[in-house]
Write a protein that holds these residues in place. Structure first.
Motif, mmCIF file in Angstrom:
data_model
loop_
_atom_site.group_PDB
_atom_site.id
_atom_site.type_symbol
_atom_site.label_atom_id
_atom_site.label_comp_id
_atom_site.label_asym_id
_atom_site.label_seq_id
_atom_site.Cartn_x
_atom_site.Cartn_y
_atom_site.Cartn_z
ATOM 1 N N LYS A 1 -65.292 58.014 108.853
ATOM 2 C CA LYS A 1 -64.029 58.494 109.398
ATOM 3 C C LYS A 1 -63.054 58.715 108.247
ATOM 4 N N ARG A 2 -62.391 59.845 108.285
ATOM 5 C CA ARG A 2 -61.424 60.152 107.239
ATOM 6 C C ARG A 2 -60.208 59.244 107.368
ATOM 7 N N GLN A 3 -59.823 58.612 106.271
ATOM 8 C CA GLN A 3 -58.670 57.718 106.258
ATOM 9 C C GLN A 3 -57.491 58.416 105.569
ATOM 10 N N LYS A 4 -56.315 57.848 105.713
ATOM 11 C CA LYS A 4 -55.118 58.421 105.090
ATOM 12 C C LYS A 4 -55.313 58.568 103.583
ATOM 13 N N CYS A 5 -54.863 59.686 103.064
ATOM 14 C CA CYS A 5 -54.950 59.994 101.628
ATOM 15 C C CYS A 5 -56.383 59.894 101.113
ATOM 16 N N TYR B 1 -51.481 55.397 99.677
ATOM 17 C CA TYR B 1 -51.091 56.345 98.638
ATOM 18 C C TYR B 1 -52.279 56.659 97.743
ATOM 19 N N ARG B 2 -52.186 57.787 97.057
ATOM 20 C CA ARG B 2 -53.171 58.174 96.045
ATOM 21 C C ARG B 2 -52.458 59.011 95.001
ATOM 22 N N LEU B 3 -52.644 58.659 93.733
ATOM 23 C CA LEU B 3 -52.111 59.413 92.612
ATOM 24 C C LEU B 3 -53.290 59.936 91.816
ATOM 25 N N LEU B 4 -53.349 61.225 91.590
ATOM 26 C CA LEU B 4 -54.461 61.840 90.877
ATOM 27 C C LEU B 4 -53.896 62.740 89.795
ATOM 28 N N SER B 5 -54.224 62.452 88.541
ATOM 29 C CA SER B 5 -53.752 63.304 87.456
ATOM 30 C C SER B 5 -54.521 64.613 87.472
ATOM 31 N N GLU C 1 -49.018 58.299 102.629
ATOM 32 C CA GLU C 1 -49.161 58.214 104.081
ATOM 33 C C GLU C 1 -49.751 59.498 104.673
ATOM 34 N N ASP C 2 -50.747 60.043 103.986
ATOM 35 C CA ASP C 2 -51.484 61.233 104.397
ATOM 36 C C ASP C 2 -50.672 62.521 104.302
#
Length: 170
Positions: A11-15, A28-32, A45-46
């Protein structure tokens, strides 16, 4: 021959987390960025706050501020309201034009790597203004450009940090 049922698709989760965050936290997700077409992304929060699809990512340090209380980089950071989260990611080069006042401001937020950034370093940073994040939260990661080991021609691989932040700041 016996058929074996495959595992259900996750199941796809937030972010795009692999597991859901607890209900009293934010995802949260931070991707350079990495390479010419691998743009930096900031998800909270998606909601994609910054990314190539939105067309709001540029070379250098990209910053998104999330206010818990619902010019120049230094003034922008300093003008963030109290009890704000600051998400920072680089795309291409975030160091060449970075002034000392900006480095001092980011360092005051808790960065340990801002002075170690080099040309095309991949860097992500999560900061809290006027409150403390839980100690177990990963806040910063850096990957330097290295011509022998770069994933993309002249560019290091993108890096990320992700997690769950309490909804009530301490």
């Amino acid at each position: 021959m016996r058929q074996v049922a495959g595992a259900p698709a996750p199941k796809r989760q937030k972010c795009d987390h692999w597991t859901p965050c607890p209900s009293d936290t934010y995802a949260y997700r931070l991707l350079s960025g990495g390479g010419k077409n691998k743009y930096a992304k900031i998800c909270f929060e998606d909601n994609l706050l910054m990314g190539g699809k939105l067309g709001n990512v540029a070379r250098g340090i990209n910053i998104a501020v999330v206010d818990y209380n619902s010019g120049p980089m230094t003034k922008f950071i300093q003008s963030a309201p109290p009890k704000s989260l600051l998400f920072m990611v680089t795309y291409d080069d975030g160091s060449t034009r970075l002034k000392d006042d900006a480095k001092n401001t980011i360092e005051a937020l808790g960065s340990k790597e801002i002075r170690n950034m080099k040309f095309r370093s991949s860097w992500v940073f999560l900061a809290a203004k006027d409150f403390e994040l839980p100690s177990e939260i990963e806040r910063e990661k850096i990957n330097h450009s290295d011509t022998k080991n770069n994933r993309y021609s002249g560019w290091p691989a993108e890096i990320q940090i992700e997690g769950c932040i309490p909804k009530e700041p301490s």
